[in-house]
Design a protein around this motif. Structure first.
Motif, mmCIF file in Angstrom:
data_model
loop_
_atom_site.group_PDB
_atom_site.id
_atom_site.type_symbol
_atom_site.label_atom_id
_atom_site.label_comp_id
_atom_site.label_asym_id
_atom_site.label_seq_id
_atom_site.Cartn_x
_atom_site.Cartn_y
_atom_site.Cartn_z
ATOM 1 N N ALA A 80 -83.200 25.280 48.492
ATOM 2 C CA ALA A 80 -83.176 26.393 47.532
ATOM 3 C C ALA A 80 -84.361 27.332 47.745
ATOM 4 C CB ALA A 80 -83.172 25.847 46.102
ATOM 5 N N TYR A 81 -85.541 26.781 47.960
ATOM 6 C CA TYR A 81 -86.763 27.564 48.162
ATOM 7 C C TYR A 81 -86.608 28.499 49.355
ATOM 8 C CZ TYR A 81 -91.837 28.219 49.082
ATOM 9 O OH TYR A 81 -93.089 28.730 49.302
ATOM 10 N N GLN A 82 -86.048 27.980 50.442
ATOM 11 C CA GLN A 82 -85.916 28.758 51.670
ATOM 12 C C GLN A 82 -84.974 29.946 51.507
ATOM 13 O OE1 GLN A 82 -84.910 26.388 55.070
ATOM 14 N NE2 GLN A 82 -85.719 27.895 56.480
ATOM 15 N N GLN A 83 -84.125 29.926 50.512
ATOM 16 C CA GLN A 83 -83.238 31.056 50.250
ATOM 17 C C GLN A 83 -83.986 32.237 49.630
ATOM 18 O OE1 GLN A 83 -79.698 29.759 48.140
ATOM 19 N NE2 GLN A 83 -79.612 27.910 49.403
ATOM 20 N N HIS A 84 -85.211 32.003 49.169
ATOM 21 C CA HIS A 84 -86.003 33.058 48.537
ATOM 22 C C HIS A 84 -87.149 33.554 49.413
ATOM 23 C CE1 HIS A 84 -84.112 32.691 44.547
ATOM 24 N NE2 HIS A 84 -83.928 31.447 44.935
ATOM 25 N N PHE A 85 -87.583 32.734 50.357
ATOM 26 C CA PHE A 85 -88.704 33.087 51.225
ATOM 27 C C PHE A 85 -88.257 33.048 52.677
ATOM 28 C CE2 PHE A 85 -90.914 31.320 47.498
ATOM 29 C CZ PHE A 85 -91.780 32.373 47.228
ATOM 30 N N LYS A 86 -88.760 33.975 53.448
ATOM 31 C CA LYS A 86 -88.489 34.033 54.885
ATOM 32 C C LYS A 86 -89.801 33.901 55.638
ATOM 33 C CE LYS A 86 -84.217 34.784 53.956
ATOM 34 N NZ LYS A 86 -83.601 33.583 53.480
ATOM 35 N N ALA A 87 -89.725 33.540 56.909
ATOM 36 C CA ALA A 87 -90.917 33.420 57.746
ATOM 37 C C ALA A 87 -91.579 34.786 57.918
ATOM 38 C CB ALA A 87 -90.534 32.834 59.105
ATOM 39 N N PRO A 88 -92.877 34.863 57.921
ATOM 40 C CA PRO A 88 -93.799 33.744 57.760
ATOM 41 C C PRO A 88 -93.855 33.315 56.291
ATOM 42 C CG PRO A 88 -95.056 35.776 57.918
ATOM 43 C CD PRO A 88 -93.605 36.138 58.109
#
Length: 123
Positions: A80-88
Motif C-alpha cells: 500500500a505504501y509503495q502506491q503513494h511513494f515513488k523512487a527515490p
C-alpha cells in the motif's frame, strides 16, 4: 477529527523542512477501516491533504517514521505504501509497537522538504 486540547502541533516549519505529527487512519466522523492496506491508504491520504494545505505533496517527503501494531502487517503495508511513494523513496524507519488509538494498525509521521531535494538517494 482533531483534538486541539492535546499539547502538540499538527505541523511545524523549520529550516526549509516541514515536520508533521503522527497521522492515524481516521476517516469522516472518526471511522477507521479494519485492514492494514485501507488504514495505510487513508493515513497517507490524510498526510497528503495536510501537505497540500501547505503547498507541498508526498513527492516532497524525505523521511517517514512508521509505527505498525503487528509485524505480520509489514508486507501488506509496504504494498500500500509503495502506491503513494515513488523512487527515490523517503528514508524510513518502521517500528512495531502498540498505538494509543484502539483499532489503529498504523501511524505515520513525515518530514517534507520545502525546496527540491538535491540528492536522489541510495540503497
Amino acid at each position: 477529527m482533531t483534538n486541539n486540547t492535546l499539547p502538540f502541533s499538527k505541523w511545524r516549519r523549520a529550516g526549509g523542512l516541514v515536520f508533521l505529527s503522527g497521522e492515524l487512519p481516521l476517516g469522516p466522523e472518526g471511522a477507521m477501516p479494519s485492514s492494514i492496506e485501507a488504514q495505510t491508504h487513508l493515513t497517507l491520504q490524510r498526510i497528503g491533504a495536510t501537505l497540500a494545505g501547505l503547498g507541498l505533496d508526498l513527492r516532497d517527503v524525505v523521511q517517514a517514521t512508521v509505527h505498525l501494531t503487528h509485524a505480520e502487517d509489514f508486507s501488506a503495508f509496504n504494498v500500500a505504501y509503495q502506491q503513494h511513494f515513488k523512487a527515490p523513496y523517503p528514508v524510513r524507519t518502521t517500528v512495531v509497537a502498540p498505538l494509543v488509538l484502539p483499532g489503529a494498525r498504523v501511524e505515520i509521521t513525515v518530514v517534507a522538504a520545502e525546496t527540491p531535494a538535491t540528492s536522489t538517494g541510495g540503497q
